[in-house]
Motif scaffolding. Structure first.
Motif, PDB file in Angstrom:
ATOM      1  N   UNK A 284      26.008  48.152  25.052  1.00  0.00           N
ATOM      2  CA  UNK A 284      25.102  47.401  24.131  1.00  0.00           C
ATOM      3  C   UNK A 284      25.512  46.737  22.959  1.00  0.00           C
ATOM      4  N   UNK A 285      26.395  47.505  22.243  1.00  0.00           N
ATOM      5  CA  UNK A 285      27.139  46.935  20.976  1.00  0.00           C
ATOM      6  C   UNK A 285      28.055  45.754  21.692  1.00  0.00           C
ATOM      7  N   UNK A 286      28.720  45.780  22.499  1.00  0.00           N
ATOM      8  CA  UNK A 286      29.782  44.931  23.051  1.00  0.00           C
ATOM      9  C   UNK A 286      28.908  43.695  23.584  1.00  0.00           C
ATOM     10  N   UNK A 287      27.923  43.837  24.198  1.00  0.00           N
ATOM     11  CA  UNK A 287      27.104  42.942  25.047  1.00  0.00           C
ATOM     12  C   UNK A 287      26.426  42.028  23.806  1.00  0.00           C
ATOM     13  N   UNK A 288      25.902  42.820  22.660  1.00  0.00           N
ATOM     14  CA  UNK A 288      25.100  42.054  21.632  1.00  0.00           C
ATOM     15  C   UNK A 288      26.291  41.146  20.737  1.00  0.00           C
ATOM     16  N   UNK A 289      27.330  41.346  20.833  1.00  0.00           N
ATOM     17  CA  UNK A 289      28.506  40.558  20.212  1.00  0.00           C
ATOM     18  C   UNK A 289      28.957  39.362  20.828  1.00  0.00           C
ATOM     19  N   UNK A 290      28.509  39.187  22.041  1.00  0.00           N
ATOM     20  CA  UNK A 290      28.896  38.139  22.907  1.00  0.00           C
ATOM     21  C   UNK A 290      28.726  36.916  22.233  1.00  0.00           C
ATOM     22  N   UNK A 291      27.430  36.485  21.960  1.00  0.00           N
ATOM     23  CA  UNK A 291      27.146  35.202  21.457  1.00  0.00           C
ATOM     24  C   UNK A 291      27.984  34.901  20.120  1.00  0.00           C
ATOM     25  N   UNK A 292      28.127  35.820  19.104  1.00  0.00           N
ATOM     26  CA  UNK A 292      28.617  35.858  17.806  1.00  0.00           C
ATOM     27  C   UNK A 292      30.161  35.522  18.248  1.00  0.00           C
ATOM     28  N   UNK A 293      30.863  36.019  19.180  1.00  0.00           N
ATOM     29  CA  UNK A 293      32.178  35.983  19.519  1.00  0.00           C
ATOM     30  C   UNK A 293      32.401  34.481  20.018  1.00  0.00           C
ATOM     31  N   UNK A 294      31.424  34.006  20.648  1.00  0.00           N
ATOM     32  CA  UNK A 294      31.586  32.603  21.149  1.00  0.00           C
ATOM     33  C   UNK A 294      31.300  31.458  20.032  1.00  0.00           C
ATOM     34  N   UNK A 295      30.340  31.834  19.000  1.00  0.00           N
ATOM     35  CA  UNK A 295      30.201  30.987  17.936  1.00  0.00           C
ATOM     36  C   UNK A 295      31.556  30.842  17.129  1.00  0.00           C
ATOM     37  N   UNK A 296      31.861  31.988  16.732  1.00  0.00           N
ATOM     38  CA  UNK A 296      33.081  32.116  15.779  1.00  0.00           C
ATOM     39  C   UNK A 296      34.268  31.397  16.580  1.00  0.00           C
ATOM     40  N   UNK A 297      34.371  31.926  17.815  1.00  0.00           N
ATOM     41  CA  UNK A 297      35.675  31.166  18.430  1.00  0.00           C
ATOM     42  C   UNK A 297      35.800  29.741  18.476  1.00  0.00           C
ATOM     43  N   UNK A 298      34.579  29.001  18.805  1.00  0.00           N
ATOM     44  CA  UNK A 298      34.484  27.597  18.717  1.00  0.00           C
ATOM     45  C   UNK A 298      34.065  27.085  17.463  1.00  0.00           C
ATOM     46  N   UNK A 299      34.004  28.090  16.364  1.00  0.00           N
ATOM     47  CA  UNK A 299      33.592  27.377  14.956  1.00  0.00           C
ATOM     48  C   UNK A 299      32.365  26.835  14.887  1.00  0.00           C
ATOM     49  N   UNK A 300      31.329  27.149  15.664  1.00  0.00           N
ATOM     50  CA  UNK A 300      29.926  26.707  15.718  1.00  0.00           C
ATOM     51  C   UNK A 300      29.075  27.594  14.592  1.00  0.00           C
ATOM     52  N   UNK A 301      29.099  27.132  13.357  1.00  0.00           N
ATOM     53  CA  UNK A 301      28.684  27.910  12.059  1.00  0.00           C
ATOM     54  C   UNK A 301      27.245  28.004  12.359  1.00  0.00           C
ATOM     55  N   UNK A 302      26.462  26.870  12.881  1.00  0.00           N
ATOM     56  CA  UNK A 302      24.890  27.378  12.777  1.00  0.00           C
ATOM     57  C   UNK A 302      24.459  28.212  13.671  1.00  0.00           C
ATOM     58  N   UNK A 303      25.475  28.930  14.384  1.00  0.00           N
ATOM     59  CA  UNK A 303      25.063  30.240  15.372  1.00  0.00           C
ATOM     60  C   UNK A 303      25.661  31.336  14.808  1.00  0.00           C
ATOM     61  N   UNK A 304      26.218  31.625  13.608  1.00  0.00           N
ATOM     62  CA  UNK A 304      26.783  32.608  13.111  1.00  0.00           C
ATOM     63  C   UNK A 304      25.846  33.712  12.745  1.00  0.00           C
ATOM     64  N   UNK A 305      24.617  33.509  12.833  1.00  0.00           N
ATOM     65  CA  UNK A 305      23.471  34.368  12.842  1.00  0.00           C
ATOM     66  C   UNK A 305      23.374  35.344  13.788  1.00  0.00           C
ATOM     67  N   UNK A 306      24.029  34.883  15.203  1.00  0.00           N
ATOM     68  CA  UNK A 306      24.077  35.762  16.279  1.00  0.00           C
ATOM     69  C   UNK A 306      24.726  36.988  16.065  1.00  0.00           C
ATOM     70  N   UNK A 307      25.337  37.327  14.873  1.00  0.00           N
ATOM     71  CA  UNK A 307      26.057  38.445  14.561  1.00  0.00           C
ATOM     72  C   UNK A 307      25.004  39.688  14.410  1.00  0.00           C
ATOM     73  N   UNK A 308      23.742  39.345  14.096  1.00  0.00           N
ATOM     74  CA  UNK A 308      22.616  40.432  13.807  1.00  0.00           C
ATOM     75  C   UNK A 308      22.318  40.868  15.257  1.00  0.00           C
ATOM     76  N   UNK A 309      22.508  40.142  16.278  1.00  0.00           N
ATOM     77  CA  UNK A 309      22.039  40.477  17.650  1.00  0.00           C
ATOM     78  C   UNK A 309      22.648  41.935  17.945  1.00  0.00           C
ATOM     79  N   UNK A 310      23.572  42.399  17.278  1.00  0.00           N
ATOM     80  CA  UNK A 310      24.280  43.636  17.482  1.00  0.00           C
ATOM     81  C   UNK A 310      23.169  44.732  17.467  1.00  0.00           C
TER      82      UNK A 310
END
Length: 653
Positions: A284-310
């Motif tokens: 669950x922890x790994x899966x919850x970090x998926x969206x944030x890893x993508x947003x940070x990898x591609x520098x899409x700052x408006x989706x950095x809030x997805x870190x809280x999905x963990x």
């Protein structure tokens, strides 16, 4: 004709009624087993209305003729602890099922399938056919069974019209385990069924197949983890590498926990900790970090809030202990929400022309899809063949880390190609520059050779001119009869020769700007002794190591030595006395030098009129100041002259 037809019709109806009721008596009252119920060679006895349960223990209940009509209708397959009433459960009891079977189907059965965290004795048609663990009415004596990866047990069923399966079962800790682990607790009941040769092949290779599946998952994840860790330590400022490393680590932990029974024999209490709680939390922890890893990898700052999905992963795990939401719907909602977020993020990344984003899309969306399929299989919404289930399991764990690695490899591959092209361009430019420098070097070398030759020629001509001057002074000296004037002329001639010797050394040397002083002093002293014809009477001892000085320093030193040596020859040894003159030049430290000339003659008077014209003394003083030197003399025992000076450079001239 009509009466005969009617008789036949009545006969057929009569036969049908007899057959129907006879069939109803044998099949309608009992579950029936036939080939259509087998799935991949396994038939689980999931007959909800066929199972009967009774608390307590009595071996007579194994008798197929025992009447269990008044027993409770409770299905043991997948039975949870909360589904069993406390009034009916004291830690042990019996389950029975009576079924009919197609004879051909019975002959095809080769194995008995049983899975439970309790202990059981299996009776078929009144005979004990298998034992799992150690059944006991005493919880201290009970030894529960671990449903690991062992193959199904061999079983041969004798054909009969009706079969009775009785299970003497105990699972004392099931209720307590449920109070602790809630949804994570293992089932109170058991799964039981029959398997054919098709299932037997899978059953025999269940352990190696599961181990091979885990090996593939662990090997890929471990390699990817090491690579991502190296990338993180190499580029610590890149936060996506840290997030991706954590995701890979969590997936690796989840895979190991999910297959913990391959390595350890656990029980109904310890298994939920590893196989369920840690597995669920890690994945669950790994899966919850998926969206944030993508947003940070591609520098899409408006989706950095997805870190809280963990936090959803932790909420999901907590929901198993304190059920607020339906487990299946909650999991499906999270999975679908994550899929939607990742699709949006990847669409933005592709629009922004991020090269290789499709690889990450495949990994991220693939992990979600395979997870959704896995949850649907576990919920028995869909079914997959064993092979496809293993494939789904492998792709579930490795899709995203592998997609990320392919993306990073693709990015660095592009960077490497770009750098390689840049290196080739720079190399071409450097080669052109080297060619130009080589040509320039050749031209400079030619110019240098010409300049060296020119300098040597200059020094040679200066030396020749000085010899001409010296020759003229010698001719003039021969025509002068006045001793005083002759002395002056001889001194001047020696001064000119000292400079001539120096220029001779320069054009004969490989280094046109430096003079080796020891050899120079030897030639100078030899020339002076010859000019005064004092070679036999006066001995000049030169004690010094080879030492090179620049021309600006060597010329004044040569003139100084010429004057001081001439003075010693003229005044230190009167009346034909023999004597010794010491000459040395030492490097005291770094650029500090000391010139020393001493004799054992009569010494120089400090008071009174100086001997001679005094021009030599003035010249020595001037030359000493020219090299920024300091003159020290001692006449207490002969004459000692010390001149301390620093190395002269062109800038000081």
């Amino acid at each position: 004709m009509k009466p005969s037809i009617s008789k036949y019709l009545y006969f057929l109806v009569y036969v049908f009624i007899i057959f129907y009721f006879s069939t109803l008596d044998s099949y309608g009252q009992n579950p029936h087993v036939d080939a259509s119920l087998f799935k991949e060679g396994l038939l689980e006895l999931k007959f909800n209305d066929g199972w009967r349960y009774q608390r307590g223990d009595n071996l007579e209940w194994a008798n197929p003729d025992f009447d269990d009509a008044d027993w409770h209708k409770i299905n043991p397959i997948g039975l949870k602890a909360y589904q069993m009433q406390d009034s009916l459960w004291s830690g042990y009891g019996w389950w029975r099922i009576t079924f009919t079977a197609d004879p051909n189907t019975m002959e095809a059965i080769e194995r008995l399938y049983f899975s439970s965290w309790g202990a059981a004795e299996i009776y078929l048609d009144g005979e004990l056919v298998e034992t799992y663990g150690n059944f006991s009415t005493d919880s201290q004596l009970e030894k529960t069974h671990t449903p690991n990866y062992e193959p199904d047990r061999p079983l041969k069923i004798n054909p009969k019209d009706v079969h009775t399966l009785a299970v003497r079962f105990s699972n004392h800790q099931a209720k307590n385990n449920f109070k602790i682990f809630r949804y994570f607790a293992e089932n109170l009941g058991f799964d039981i069924g029959f398997s054919t040769a098709v299932r037997a092949k899978y059953s025999d290779f269940r352990y190696p197949n599961s181990f091979a599946t885990l090996s593939v998952i662990v090997a890929v994840l471990f390699i990817l983890l090491v690579l991502h860790v190296l990338l993180y330590f190499k580029f610590r400022k890149e936060e996506p590498y840290l997030v991706i490393t954590l995701i890979t680590f969590f997936f690796l932990c989840a895979a190991l926990c999910a297959h913990i029974l391959l390595f350890f024999k656990l029980n109904g209490f310890t298994n939920p900790i590893f196989s369920s709680i840690l597995n669920s939390a890690a994945f669950g922890l790994g899966y919850g970090l998926l969206p944030y890893s993508l947003s940070s990898l591609f520098r899409i700052e408006k989706f950095y809030w997805t870190r809280h999905l963990v936090w959803l992963a932790l909420l999901r795990t907590a929901n198993y202990f304190i059920p607020v939401f339906n487990f299946i719907l909650f999991d499906a909602s999270i999975i679908l929400a994550v899929i939607v977020l990742m699709v949006i993020i990847m669409r933005i990344a592709i629009k922004e022309k991020n090269k290789g984003a499709l690889y990450v899309t495949f990994g991220a969306i693939g992990t979600s899809v395979f997870l959704l399929v896995n949850r649907m299989v576990n919920a028995e919404i869909i079914t997959l063949s064993t092979f496809l289930y293993y494939i789904d399991l492998i792709l579930l764990y490795i899709s995203y880390p592998l997609g990320i690695y392919i993306y990073i490899t693709n990015q660095y591959g592009r960077l490497f190609l770009a750098m390689e092209q840049e290196v080739q361009d720079r190399t071409h430019q450097l080669n052109a520059m080297i060619a130009n420098l080589t040509q320039t070097q050749k031209e400079l070398s030619t110019k240098n050779d010409e300049n060296v030759l020119l300098l040597k020629e200059i020094h040679h001509r200066v030396k020749n001119n000085l010899e001409v001057v010296s020759g003229l002074l010698a001719l003039q000296f021969a025509k002068i009869e006045d001793p005083n004037i002759q002395e002056v002329m001889l001194a001047s001639q020696n001064r000119v020769k000292s400079m001539g010797i120096l220029h001779q050394k320069l054009y004969q040397s490989e280094h046109l700007a430096f003079i080796e002083m020891k050899n120079y002093f030897e030639n100078l002293c030899e020339n002076i002794l010859d000019s005064y014809n004092e070679t036999d009477r006066i001995n000049v001892n030169i004690e010094m190591t080879e030492l090179e000085l620049d021309v600006d320093t060597a010329v004044p030193l040569g003139l100084i030595v010429n004057e001081l040596l001439t003075n010693s020859l003229k005044y230190a040894f009167p009346k034909g006395q023999k004597g010794n003159i010491e000459l040395s030049l030492k490097n005291l430290n770094n650029d500090n030098f000391q010139l020393k000339i001493s004799d054992n003659g009569v010494g120089k008077p400090l008071i009174g009129k100086a001997l001679g014209t005094g021009f030599g003394t003035q010249l020595v003083d001037l030359l000493t100041r020219q090299i920024d030197g300091k003159l020290i003399q001692d006449v207490s025992n002969g004459t000692l002259i010390l001149i301390n000076f620093e190395r002269q450079v062109a800038a000081k001239v």
